[in-house]
Design an enzyme around this catalytic site. Sequence first.
Site, PDB file in Angstrom:
ATOM      1  N   HIS A  60       0.920  -1.382   0.048  1.00 33.81           N
ATOM      2  CA  HIS A  60      -0.089  -0.068  -0.073  1.00 33.81           C
ATOM      3  C   HIS A  60       0.677   1.333   0.197  1.00 33.81           C
ATOM      4  O   HIS A  60       0.737   2.269  -0.852  1.00 33.81           O
ATOM      5  CB  HIS A  60      -1.032  -0.038   0.975  1.00 33.81           C
ATOM      6  CG  HIS A  60      -1.630   1.141   1.417  1.00 33.81           C
ATOM      7  ND1 HIS A  60      -2.476   2.121   0.509  1.00 33.81           N
ATOM      8  CD2 HIS A  60      -1.639   2.049   2.548  1.00 33.81           C
ATOM      9  CE1 HIS A  60      -2.870   3.095   1.149  1.00 33.81           C
ATOM     10  NE2 HIS A  60      -2.283   3.240   2.308  1.00 33.81           N
ATOM     11  N   HIS A  85       3.793   7.098   5.387  1.00 30.31           N
ATOM     12  CA  HIS A  85       2.779   7.849   5.941  1.00 30.31           C
ATOM     13  C   HIS A  85       1.843   7.013   6.833  1.00 30.31           C
ATOM     14  O   HIS A  85       1.238   7.902   7.442  1.00 30.31           O
ATOM     15  CB  HIS A  85       1.632   8.306   4.463  1.00 30.31           C
ATOM     16  CG  HIS A  85       0.804   7.171   4.050  1.00 30.31           C
ATOM     17  ND1 HIS A  85       1.419   6.142   2.907  1.00 30.31           N
ATOM     18  CD2 HIS A  85      -0.242   6.980   4.294  1.00 30.31           C
ATOM     19  CE1 HIS A  85       0.421   5.476   3.021  1.00 30.31           C
ATOM     20  NE2 HIS A  85      -0.518   5.888   3.740  1.00 30.31           N
ATOM     21  N   GLU A  89       1.007   6.223  12.694  1.00 28.74           N
ATOM     22  CA  GLU A  89      -0.410   6.011  12.907  1.00 28.74           C
ATOM     23  C   GLU A  89      -0.494   4.326  13.456  1.00 28.74           C
ATOM     24  O   GLU A  89      -1.106   3.852  14.321  1.00 28.74           O
ATOM     25  CB  GLU A  89      -1.108   6.097  11.815  1.00 28.74           C
ATOM     26  CG  GLU A  89      -2.676   5.588  11.882  1.00 28.74           C
ATOM     27  CD  GLU A  89      -3.666   6.714  12.152  1.00 28.74           C
ATOM     28  OE1 GLU A  89      -3.032   7.943  12.280  1.00 28.74           O
ATOM     29  OE2 GLU A  89      -4.679   6.453  12.682  1.00 28.74           O
ATOM     30  N   ASP A  90       0.182   3.315  12.811  1.00 28.80           N
ATOM     31  CA  ASP A  90      -0.163   2.000  12.673  1.00 28.80           C
ATOM     32  C   ASP A  90       0.881   1.117  13.555  1.00 28.80           C
ATOM     33  O   ASP A  90       0.587   0.006  13.475  1.00 28.80           O
ATOM     34  CB  ASP A  90      -0.332   1.390  11.268  1.00 28.80           C
ATOM     35  CG  ASP A  90      -1.871   2.198  10.674  1.00 28.80           C
ATOM     36  OD1 ASP A  90      -2.568   2.792  11.626  1.00 28.80           O
ATOM     37  OD2 ASP A  90      -1.924   2.315   9.575  1.00 28.80           O
ATOM     38  N   ASP A 153      -3.140   8.715  -1.090  1.00 27.15           N
ATOM     39  CA  ASP A 153      -3.377   7.574  -0.037  1.00 27.15           C
ATOM     40  C   ASP A 153      -4.989   7.435  -0.455  1.00 27.15           C
ATOM     41  O   ASP A 153      -5.271   5.893  -0.388  1.00 27.15           O
ATOM     42  CB  ASP A 153      -3.230   7.946   1.299  1.00 27.15           C
ATOM     43  CG  ASP A 153      -3.658   7.103   2.205  1.00 27.15           C
ATOM     44  OD1 ASP A 153      -3.346   5.813   2.027  1.00 27.15           O
ATOM     45  OD2 ASP A 153      -4.270   7.524   3.385  1.00 27.15           O
TER      46      ASP A 153
HETATM   47 MN    MN Z   1      -2.649   4.716   3.973  1.00 27.13          MN
END
Ligand code: MN
Length: 371
Positions: A60, A85, A89-90, A153
């Site tokens: 991705h 990116h 966040e993840d 994205d």
């Molecule tokens: Mn993404």
Amino acid sequence: MSNNEEEEKKLILREYRALLRALKTRIKRGDKTLLRRAFEMAVDAHMDMRRKSGEPYILHPIAVARIVVEEIGLGIRSTICALLHDVVEDTEISLEDIESEFGSQLAKIIDGLTKISNVVDLKANTTVQAENFRKILLTLAEDPRVILIKLADRLHNMRTLGSMSRDKQLKIASETTYLYAPLAHRLGLNAIKTELEDLGLKFTEPEAYKEIAHKLSENRRSRESFVEHFIRPIKKSLDAREKNYTIIGRPKSIYSIYNKLKKGNVSFDKIYDLFAVRVVLDVPLEREKSDCWEVYSIVTDHYRPNPSRLKDWVSTPKSNGYESLHATVMSMPFGNDKEGRWVEVQIRTNRMDEIAEKGVAAHFKYKGTDT
Ligand code: MN
């Protein structure tokens, strides 16, 4: 390592190499090492993650980076941010890690990207969400790269939306239609805006979408021969004046046809402006305006114009930067038609065309900004 893992590793490297190839003219010596570090950091961070489709998650961010380069036209720094990116966040990686590895400027962009997705993913109602979204965009306006990467994205998520649950599909698709497509429009990214709208419709109104797509492909042959017939005399005159140009006839987007059908109480066959003819000139800057009007004059020598639909965005560009001359003219009767049809002709130069498709990102290019 199992066979499968081996295959996946190869696939990931293949995608990374395609990204390098896309960047090739924009990459300097030291940058390649920096990009490799970003790639390896992203691979490690997303190591055990998979997308809903089952494929390795890292595909991705690589795909988003390719959109950033190939479809928006940004450079190495934005590519690095696109690769990273989703890591703050993840994954375990922190903003401080990014900053110490890649500097404060890139860390700031990634921070912006993380904040946007937090705002949008809140379980707020849509009005509150839209309001939050607008606020964030205002505060981020100082670096448009944040928004451009976010759009890339979203575009990749929309292209791969098929593997999500129906609930998620509807939520993401309507968000795309109401928030992201207008945003792309405001930034002048026409190609991305159009694709986001079409994909949004595909998931919110699947039946209508399929019907229009089907009909468009059904009448492609007759549409193409109509266009060919229509542009022949224009081509002849342009050639006689030794102009450098390309001319194409392309269908309008499914989304815009859908809206016309919805608004106008007309049937599909009555929508004559299903496509636009576009003349793109290769001329130096100082001759742009006069040459565009010369083409207008040629087109209207052959076909009668509708004066009320003349749009001159060459003298006065739109607020999102769009420049082009639009004329609507009456064609000769063709095939079984007893009368002609109104055809929209868009006249512009290569530079205007690039700005029309890539918007702000193309402006960076003409200003020589490091992206
Ligand atoms: Mn993404």
